[in-house]
Design a protein around this motif. Structure first.
Motif, PDB file in Angstrom:
ATOM      1  N   ALA A   1       0.995  -1.466  -0.078  1.00 38.48           N
ATOM      2  CA  ALA A   1       0.091   0.337  -0.002  1.00 38.48           C
ATOM      3  C   ALA A   1       0.858   1.243  -0.127  1.00 38.48           C
ATOM      4  O   ALA A   1       0.407   1.902   0.194  1.00 38.48           O
ATOM      5  N   ALA A   2       1.596   1.310   0.199  1.00 41.96           N
ATOM      6  CA  ALA A   2       3.008   2.167   0.427  1.00 41.96           C
ATOM      7  C   ALA A   2       3.210   2.995  -1.739  1.00 41.96           C
ATOM      8  O   ALA A   2       2.562   2.107  -2.041  1.00 41.96           O
ATOM      9  N   ASN A   3       3.684   3.850  -0.883  1.00 44.36           N
ATOM     10  CA  ASN A   3       3.430   5.404  -2.232  1.00 44.36           C
ATOM     11  C   ASN A   3       5.564   5.305  -2.867  1.00 44.36           C
ATOM     12  O   ASN A   3       5.726   5.774  -1.908  1.00 44.36           O
TER      13      ASN A   3
ATOM     14  N   PHE B   1      17.135   3.113  -2.511  1.00 42.07           N
ATOM     15  CA  PHE B   1      16.433   3.265  -3.140  1.00 42.07           C
ATOM     16  C   PHE B   1      16.053   3.551  -4.428  1.00 42.07           C
ATOM     17  O   PHE B   1      16.593   2.559  -5.570  1.00 42.07           O
ATOM     18  N   GLY B   2      15.990   4.711  -4.804  1.00 47.04           N
ATOM     19  CA  GLY B   2      15.540   5.103  -6.603  1.00 47.04           C
ATOM     20  C   GLY B   2      14.427   5.331  -6.841  1.00 47.04           C
ATOM     21  O   GLY B   2      13.806   4.244  -5.991  1.00 47.04           O
ATOM     22  N   GLU B   3      14.382   5.551  -7.840  1.00 46.09           N
ATOM     23  CA  GLU B   3      12.351   5.019  -8.408  1.00 46.09           C
ATOM     24  C   GLU B   3      12.237   4.159  -8.493  1.00 46.09           C
ATOM     25  O   GLU B   3      10.925   3.044  -8.777  1.00 46.09           O
ATOM     26  N   PRO B   4      13.158   3.259  -9.434  1.00 43.34           N
ATOM     27  CA  PRO B   4      12.675   1.108 -10.142  1.00 43.34           C
ATOM     28  C   PRO B   4      12.732   0.644  -8.770  1.00 43.34           C
ATOM     29  O   PRO B   4      12.071   0.168  -8.882  1.00 43.34           O
ATOM     30  N   VAL B   5      14.239   1.239  -7.939  1.00 42.06           N
ATOM     31  CA  VAL B   5      14.131   0.292  -6.822  1.00 42.06           C
ATOM     32  C   VAL B   5      12.729   0.551  -6.357  1.00 42.06           C
ATOM     33  O   VAL B   5      11.490  -0.667  -5.357  1.00 42.06           O
ATOM     34  N   ALA B   6      11.614   1.469  -5.683  1.00 43.49           N
ATOM     35  CA  ALA B   6      10.928   1.577  -5.080  1.00 43.49           C
ATOM     36  C   ALA B   6      10.069   1.059  -5.478  1.00 43.49           C
ATOM     37  O   ALA B   6       9.165   0.746  -4.734  1.00 43.49           O
TER      38      ALA B   6
ATOM     39  N   HIS C   1       5.482  -3.097  -6.377  1.00 45.03           N
ATOM     40  CA  HIS C   1       5.291  -4.674  -6.725  1.00 45.03           C
ATOM     41  C   HIS C   1       5.291  -5.397  -6.553  1.00 45.03           C
ATOM     42  O   HIS C   1       4.641  -6.525  -6.719  1.00 45.03           O
ATOM     43  N   GLN C   2       6.227  -5.119  -6.009  1.00 46.19           N
ATOM     44  CA  GLN C   2       6.663  -7.327  -5.341  1.00 46.19           C
ATOM     45  C   GLN C   2       5.983  -7.585  -4.863  1.00 46.19           C
ATOM     46  O   GLN C   2       5.353  -8.777  -4.720  1.00 46.19           O
ATOM     47  N   ALA C   3       5.436  -6.046  -3.579  1.00 47.52           N
ATOM     48  CA  ALA C   3       4.493  -6.538  -2.761  1.00 47.52           C
ATOM     49  C   ALA C   3       3.521  -7.183  -2.712  1.00 47.52           C
ATOM     50  O   ALA C   3       2.410  -8.156  -2.733  1.00 47.52           O
ATOM     51  N   GLN C   4       3.004  -6.362  -4.207  1.00 44.37           N
ATOM     52  CA  GLN C   4       1.239  -6.725  -4.938  1.00 44.37           C
ATOM     53  C   GLN C   4       1.579  -7.439  -5.286  1.00 44.37           C
ATOM     54  O   GLN C   4       0.349  -8.461  -5.729  1.00 44.37           O
TER      55      GLN C   4
END
Length: 528
Positions: free
Chosen positions: A288-290, A300-305, A310-313
């Motif tokens: 549910a995180a943004n 992190f960075g955009e791709p990793v975040a 997505h991995q959790a979803q």
């Protein structure tokens, strides 16, 4: 042998003047359990790699341990052979005699040999008090070597040699070597000039004690603190480090029971700390995180975040999630040219014996869509001397299909083809032309799809899409053991097991490529 065994010259002496380690009072906690009496170098070594393992080694039930794998047994045997080979160079050796596990008796027997001025002492036991009452430090260097200098016993001193199977002086090796030097200094009353590592291929490495002592102090403090707690450190599954540990099943069951985030690919220990700080410690919370709020975090960075969310979803929904390019117009991250289809396709997987620097099998699955046939070719070196013949057979086979794309999983196959080309004198233009036909299925799938898997290794992905291996225990490490067993026994059962495993790897790569192509069709041809 002279009274001072010759060792490589050290450019500058770092010994003699080093200050004793100091331990902060925070290592003693009022709510801690009864502490361990002995803190050994073996415990300290494993603590650096996994604090939970050190705790379980000390307090866990032996019935919860996994039996050693064939590969782990092989590593232990290789280590024993390497240790014996190095020790032969320091003969004659004296060993302290004492009842097994009686560190006090072992320390006394070792000091008796040191007091006699014995030139080389094998499997010594050195014991010194720690800063925590009731806990003693136990150092077991593979060798103590007599050197000129001063000690409690006269005009000689000792230095330590630790024998390791690795090719490089890893940090955890160096910290343990510094530990040996620290305890030795407490015993003989003088710091050694250095502490040595005897590595594979005849390499000997001088450890910079001044540099490693601060790291040693932090490691010892952390180890003493964690081992005095009532509960083991939090579980964290890292397949690259955990798979060979005999506590793996025990820890993995705990992680599965609580759906620990370390089971998600991309959740590293460093990233997990930042997720904890934001109370994102469950799969539901991370799903549910943004991603935009996670992207600025270090590491992190955009791709990793986006990938982590997505991995959790994906895990929650047990579904594959397509990845798109980061900036408008956002399109599917994989293009048809990245995963070409052809009338004939080749699926390629290599088996190697790293300890012999040997590539002994090139497995190629030929998929002919014109005839519907799938043919597996095992280009096998039944002996190390046949490696070049197997390589020539591989080149001949791929030459028979000059336009067929060659699919593999991860960069290893492409890297090895270049290496073998150089080793056996294959012209560079031939190799470069061949490599233009190589397509890495692992790269394609990780860059374009998020899957509900714990790892993007071949087995995890293939099993998720419904493929499995014929032999349950087959893996790369086991294949190495089977090949060594074949060389030792000439029992073709081992070769047959290797060929089944390699063919299954090729077929798994084929199945993943086929699945990915079908998944991509709606994105590539939306009007179809």
């Amino acid at each position: 042998m002279s009274a001072s065994y010759p060792l490589p010259q050290r450019p500058e002496s770092g010994g003699g003047h080093l200050a004793p380690l100091r331990f902060p009072s925070e290592t003693i906690t009022p709510n801690s359990k009864t502490p361990v009496r002995w803190l050994t170098d073996d415990l300290l070594f494993h603590y650096q790699r996994c604090s939970r393992r050190a705790f379980l080694d000390l307090y866990g039930s032996s019935t919860a341990k996994d039996p050693p794998s064939d590969y782990l047994a092989k590593l232990r045997q290789d280590s024993t052979v390497h240790r014996s080979s190095v020790m032969q160079e320091y003969e004659p050796l004296h060993r302290p005699r004492y009842p097994k596990g009686d560190w006090t008796a072992g320390a006394k027997a070792t000091q008796d040999l040191m007091a006699q001025g014995i030139d080389a002492i094998a499997q010594a036991v050195l014991v010194a008090d720690s800063a925590v009452e009731g806990i003693q430090l136990v150092s077991q260097p593979d060798l103590l070597i007599k050197q000129p200098g001063w000690s409690h016993w006269g005009n000689w001193t000792y230095t330590t040699i630790d024998i390791k199977l690795g090719k490089k002086p890893k940090l955890d090796y160096q910290v343990v070597a510094a530990f040996h030097a620290y305890v030795l200094a407490r015993v003989q009353g003088m710091w050694p000039e250095t502490s040595w590592l005897a590595l594979r291929e005849g390499k000997i490495y001088a450890v910079d004690l001044e540099r490693q002592l601060l790291k040693l102090q932090d490691t010892l403090n952390g180890c003493l603190y964690d081992l005095r707690q009532l509960e083991p450190p939090e579980v964290f599954i890292s397949h690259s480090r955990c798979d060979l540990c005999y506590w793996f099943s025990h820890c993995y069951s705990s992680a599965k029971a609580e759906q620990h985030l370390s089971l998600l690919p991309g959740v590293t220990p460093a990233r997990y700390v930042f997720l904890q700080e934001r109370h994102l410690t469950t799969v539901e919370a991370l799903a549910a995180a943004n991603p935009q709020q996670l992207a600025p975090l270090p590491g992190f960075g955009e791709p990793v975040a986006e990938k982590l969310v997505h991995q959790a979803q994906a895990l929650l929904g047990n579904r594959a999630i397509a990845r798109t390019t980061p900036h408008p117009p956002q399109t599917f991250a994989l293009h048809p040219a990245d995963l070409p289809s052809a009338e004939v396709e080749l699926y390629f997987d290599i088996e190697a014996a790293p300890d012999q620097d040997l590539i002994y099998l090139h497995g190629v699955l030929v998929v002919d869509y014109r005839t519907g046939e799938e043919t597996f070719h095992a280009l096998l070196a039944e002996s190390p001397e046949a490696e070049q013949t197997a390589w020539a057979q591989f080149l001949e086979l791929v030459h028979d299909y000059p336009t067929a794309p060659i699919y593999h999983f991860c960069p290893y196959e492409a890297q090895t083809v270049r290496k073998l080309g150089q080793l056996f004198g294959t012209p560079d233009p031939v190799i470069e032309t061949l490599l233009t036909r190589f397509f890495d299925v692992h790269k394609s799938i990780t860059e374009s799809v998020t899957l509900p898997v714990e790892s993007y290794a071949l087995k995890h992905i293939a099993r998720w899409i419904g493929f499995d291996w014929r032999d349950e225990g087959a893996n790369g490490a086991q294949s190495i053991c089977w090949y060594n067993a074949w060389l030792e026994t000439c029992d073709r059962t081992y070769l047959e097991a290797i060929l089944r495993y390699n063919e299954d790897d090729c077929r798994a790569t084929y199945r993943i490529k086929d699945w990915l192509t079908k998944f991509a069709q709606p994105f590539w041809y939306p009007e179809a």
